[in-house]
Design a protein around this motif. Structure first.
Motif, PDB file in Angstrom:
ATOM      1  N   HIS A 107       0.859  -1.179   0.000  1.00 20.39           N
ATOM      2  CA  HIS A 107       0.000   0.000   0.000  1.00 20.39           C
ATOM      3  C   HIS A 107       0.893   1.225   0.000  1.00 20.39           C
ATOM      4  O   HIS A 107       1.742   1.385   0.885  1.00 20.39           O
ATOM      5  CB  HIS A 107      -0.910   0.011   1.235  1.00 20.39           C
ATOM      6  N   CYS A 108       0.712   2.089  -0.985  1.00 17.45           N
ATOM      7  CA  CYS A 108       1.560   3.271  -1.104  1.00 17.45           C
ATOM      8  C   CYS A 108       1.105   4.341  -0.114  1.00 17.45           C
ATOM      9  O   CYS A 108      -0.069   4.716  -0.094  1.00 17.45           O
ATOM     10  CB  CYS A 108       1.516   3.809  -2.525  1.00 17.45           C
ATOM     11  N   LEU A 109       2.031   4.814   0.692  1.00 19.38           N
ATOM     12  CA  LEU A 109       1.702   5.843   1.682  1.00 19.38           C
ATOM     13  C   LEU A 109       1.585   7.219   1.033  1.00 19.38           C
ATOM     14  O   LEU A 109       0.952   8.108   1.586  1.00 19.38           O
ATOM     15  CB  LEU A 109       2.779   5.871   2.767  1.00 19.38           C
TER      16      LEU A 109
ATOM     17  N   CYS B 214       6.500   1.971  -5.601  1.00 22.22           N
ATOM     18  CA  CYS B 214       5.151   2.103  -6.157  1.00 22.22           C
ATOM     19  C   CYS B 214       5.240   2.282  -7.671  1.00 22.22           C
ATOM     20  O   CYS B 214       6.061   3.063  -8.153  1.00 22.22           O
ATOM     21  CB  CYS B 214       4.459   3.308  -5.513  1.00 22.22           C
ATOM     22  N   PRO B 215       4.423   1.568  -8.460  1.00 21.10           N
ATOM     23  CA  PRO B 215       4.473   1.732  -9.914  1.00 21.10           C
ATOM     24  C   PRO B 215       3.954   3.091 -10.386  1.00 21.10           C
ATOM     25  O   PRO B 215       4.269   3.517 -11.495  1.00 21.10           O
ATOM     26  CB  PRO B 215       3.594   0.583 -10.440  1.00 21.10           C
ATOM     27  N   LYS B 216       3.183   3.790  -9.546  1.00 19.19           N
ATOM     28  CA  LYS B 216       2.639   5.092  -9.964  1.00 19.19           C
ATOM     29  C   LYS B 216       3.587   6.232  -9.635  1.00 19.19           C
ATOM     30  O   LYS B 216       3.857   7.085 -10.473  1.00 19.19           O
ATOM     31  CB  LYS B 216       1.285   5.339  -9.298  1.00 19.19           C
ATOM     32  N   CYS B 217       4.076   6.274  -8.380  1.00 16.91           N
ATOM     33  CA  CYS B 217       4.857   7.440  -7.969  1.00 16.91           C
ATOM     34  C   CYS B 217       6.305   7.092  -7.620  1.00 16.91           C
ATOM     35  O   CYS B 217       7.117   7.985  -7.455  1.00 16.91           O
ATOM     36  CB  CYS B 217       4.191   8.125  -6.776  1.00 16.91           C
ATOM     37  N   GLY B 218       6.642   5.817  -7.502  1.00 19.49           N
ATOM     38  CA  GLY B 218       8.015   5.427  -7.236  1.00 19.49           C
ATOM     39  C   GLY B 218       8.402   5.422  -5.776  1.00 19.49           C
ATOM     40  O   GLY B 218       9.535   5.095  -5.441  1.00 19.49           O
ATOM     41  N   TYR B 219       7.492   5.771  -4.879  1.00 20.13           N
ATOM     42  CA  TYR B 219       7.781   5.762  -3.446  1.00 20.13           C
ATOM     43  C   TYR B 219       7.941   4.327  -2.974  1.00 20.13           C
ATOM     44  O   TYR B 219       7.148   3.460  -3.316  1.00 20.13           O
ATOM     45  CB  TYR B 219       6.644   6.457  -2.688  1.00 20.13           C
ATOM     46  N   LYS B 220       8.990   4.078  -2.184  1.00 23.35           N
ATOM     47  CA  LYS B 220       9.272   2.711  -1.747  1.00 23.35           C
ATOM     48  C   LYS B 220       8.483   2.397  -0.477  1.00 23.35           C
ATOM     49  O   LYS B 220       8.647   3.064   0.543  1.00 23.35           O
ATOM     50  CB  LYS B 220      10.765   2.553  -1.497  1.00 23.35           C
ATOM     51  N   ASN B 221       7.611   1.393  -0.549  1.00 21.20           N
ATOM     52  CA  ASN B 221       6.748   1.016   0.575  1.00 21.20           C
ATOM     53  C   ASN B 221       7.105  -0.370   1.072  1.00 21.20           C
ATOM     54  O   ASN B 221       7.613  -1.208   0.335  1.00 21.20           O
ATOM     55  CB  ASN B 221       5.286   0.998   0.102  1.00 21.20           C
TER      56      ASN B 221
END
Ligand SMILES: [Zn+2]
Length: 74
Positions: A43-45, A62-69
């Motif tokens: 789940h992307c924060l 995350c595939p949308k924003c690249g944030y590592k979750n």
């Protein structure tokens, strides 16, 4: 061939067809479950999206924003 023998053959054939199709459906469902069991859910924060990746990794971008979750734990 009497009518009772003919009826017994028809019922036996129908039951055999139903049994084979039930086994085929069960195998297909098991394959889809095994595929799901080999994935982790994230789940992307940042952008609040839910995505999956192959099992064995504790964090995935995350595939949308690249944030590592980190993975969700149930
Ligand atoms: Zn994201």
């Amino acid at each position: 061939m009497t009518i009772s023998v003919f009826f017994a053959v028809v019922v036996s054939a129908a039951m055999l067809i139903l049994g084979v199709s039930a086994v085929a459906v069960s195998r297909r469902q098991r394959k889809s479950y095994e595929f799901l069991a080999r994935t982790e859910t994230f789940h992307c924060l940042r952008c609040d999206s839910v995505y999956t990746a192959a099992a064995g990794s504790d964090s995935q971008p995350c595939p949308k924003c690249g944030y590592k979750n980190s993975k969700l734990k149930f």
